[in-house]
Write an enzyme that holds these catalytic residues in place. Structure first.
Site, mmCIF file in Angstrom:
data_model
loop_
_atom_site.group_PDB
_atom_site.id
_atom_site.type_symbol
_atom_site.label_atom_id
_atom_site.label_comp_id
_atom_site.label_asym_id
_atom_site.label_seq_id
_atom_site.Cartn_x
_atom_site.Cartn_y
_atom_site.Cartn_z
ATOM 1 N N HIS A 9 -3.671 -5.634 1.187
ATOM 2 C CA HIS A 9 -2.990 -5.869 2.461
ATOM 3 C C HIS A 9 -2.942 -7.348 2.815
ATOM 4 O O HIS A 9 -3.828 -7.839 3.523
ATOM 5 C CB HIS A 9 -3.712 -5.108 3.580
ATOM 6 C CG HIS A 9 -3.512 -3.636 3.504
ATOM 7 N ND1 HIS A 9 -2.428 -2.993 4.077
ATOM 8 C CD2 HIS A 9 -4.234 -2.666 2.909
ATOM 9 C CE1 HIS A 9 -2.494 -1.696 3.849
ATOM 10 N NE2 HIS A 9 -3.584 -1.467 3.133
ATOM 11 N N GLU A 62 -1.094 -8.688 4.976
ATOM 12 C CA GLU A 62 -0.905 -8.824 6.434
ATOM 13 C C GLU A 62 -2.234 -8.762 7.184
ATOM 14 O O GLU A 62 -2.311 -9.190 8.332
ATOM 15 C CB GLU A 62 0.076 -7.758 6.945
ATOM 16 C CG GLU A 62 -0.506 -6.372 7.200
ATOM 17 C CD GLU A 62 -0.724 -5.537 5.934
ATOM 18 O OE1 GLU A 62 -0.617 -6.085 4.818
ATOM 19 O OE2 GLU A 62 -1.036 -4.338 6.073
ATOM 20 N N CYS A 105 0.842 -1.212 0.000
ATOM 21 C CA CYS A 105 0.000 0.000 0.000
ATOM 22 C C CYS A 105 0.871 1.255 0.000
ATOM 23 O O CYS A 105 1.513 1.555 -0.997
ATOM 24 C CB CYS A 105 -0.964 -0.070 1.190
ATOM 25 S SG CYS A 105 -2.324 1.106 1.073
#
Lengths: 80, 229
Positions: free
Chosen positions: B203, B205, B86
């Site tokens: 994302h 994560e 990002c």
């Protein structure tokens, strides 16, 4: 001396903010606005007194930080 | 896998990334503040998501020139893998480690939702645990994710297999309506030429634990941990 840098999107690069402004102007009744391109104006106060040296230094600033030359072009104005 | 997560003023996914690396790769990452000129030798550097320096001037522009980035650029030049998620992707583009730039979303709206991405190649340290053509679901959360490069650059990226992920429909079809931001050719992630640097808008994560609504991001960290063990 002062320097003024105008950063604008290159022709052909889509400018959604410009398009939104154009739409808002139309809503306000401003007819006939064919296109809007939004940019940035950066004013610098330089210790340098030689206009040529000052311009060269601002040119370097534009290339390295002030503009992203993938999408933006810049114009430098050196003021006394 | 020894890893480092760079923390800029305004980063907001650094802790999520830390937890994901700890849980999935099994080792505690070094957290490196942006003002550090150097940090321990690691196998992977991660630039996390967020709004470094308040997105002043352009998203990622300030962070790209922070002290720690000189070190990141030098190590990337030596082949140390770098993952930019990002805002990290934006920083990698601004730092010149990846081609192109991330512009304001075409809709002008912040995009915060789950998207589907198609894995374009499994031939990289980042994607070796995915099958080529597989579809992964992960969240996006960005206002400037609209990937732009000129046609010649995009053609070169395609020829060299540097497109890592594209936004797609759940069935894997790449369609304009699947893109949350108007990115050219639906590009969600790109590699550098050596495929040691990946910039990725979604994302992974945040998709490593069923409690968070999905686990499709785990394979990226597992793949890295396997390749860089």
């Amino acid at each position: 001396m002062k320097a003024r840098v105008q950063v604008t999107l290159k022709p052909g690069v889509l400018d959604p903010q410009g398009t939104a402004i154009q739409g808002a102007l139309a809503h306000l009744g401003f007819a006939g606005v064919r296109d809007v391109r939004q940019g940035k104006l950066i004013e610098l106060e330089l210790a340098e007194t030689d206009p040529a040296v000052g311009r060269a230094s601002v040119e370097e600033m534009c290339r390295r930080l002030l503009a992203n030359t993938v999408i933006e072009s810049y114009a430098i104005e050196v003021l006394p | 896998m020894r890893s480092a997560v760079v923390v800029f003023p305004g980063s907001n996914c650094d802790r999520d990334t830390q937890v994901a690396l700890r849980d999935v790769a099994g080792a505690e990452p070094h957290m490196v503040w942006h003002a550090e000129g150097t940090f321990p030798e690691v196998d992977l550097i991660v630039l996390p998501g967020g709004f470094s320096y308040g997105d002043y001037l352009r998203a990622g522009a300030m962070a790209a020139h922070s002290p720690v980035m000189r070190e990141v650029v030098a190590r990337a030049g030596r082949g140390v893998p770098v993952l930019g998620i990002c805002n990290g992707f934006q920083i990698l583009c601004e730092a010149g480690l990846l081609p192109g730039v991330l512009m304001r979303n075409a809709s002008l709206r912040f995009a915060g939702k789950d998207v589907h991405v198609r894995v374009e190649t499994s031939q990289s340290i980042f994607t070796n645990r995915y099958a080529a053509g597989a579809v992964a679901r992960m969240p996006v959360a960005h206002g400037d994710g609209n990937y732009y490069a000129d046609d010649a650059t995009l053609d070169r990226l395609e020829e060299r297999g540097q497109i890592a992920f594209r936004y797609c429909l759940p069935d894997g079809t790449v369609a304009a309506e699947a893109s949350p931001n108007g990115a050219r050719r639906n590009i969600a992630g790109v590699f550098n030429e050596a495929k040691t640097v990946l910039g990725f808008m979604p994302h992974p994560e945040r998709a490593c634990d069923p409690l968070l609504g999905g686990t499709d991001g785990r394979a990226m960290i597992e793949g890295l941990a396997g390749a860089l063990a």
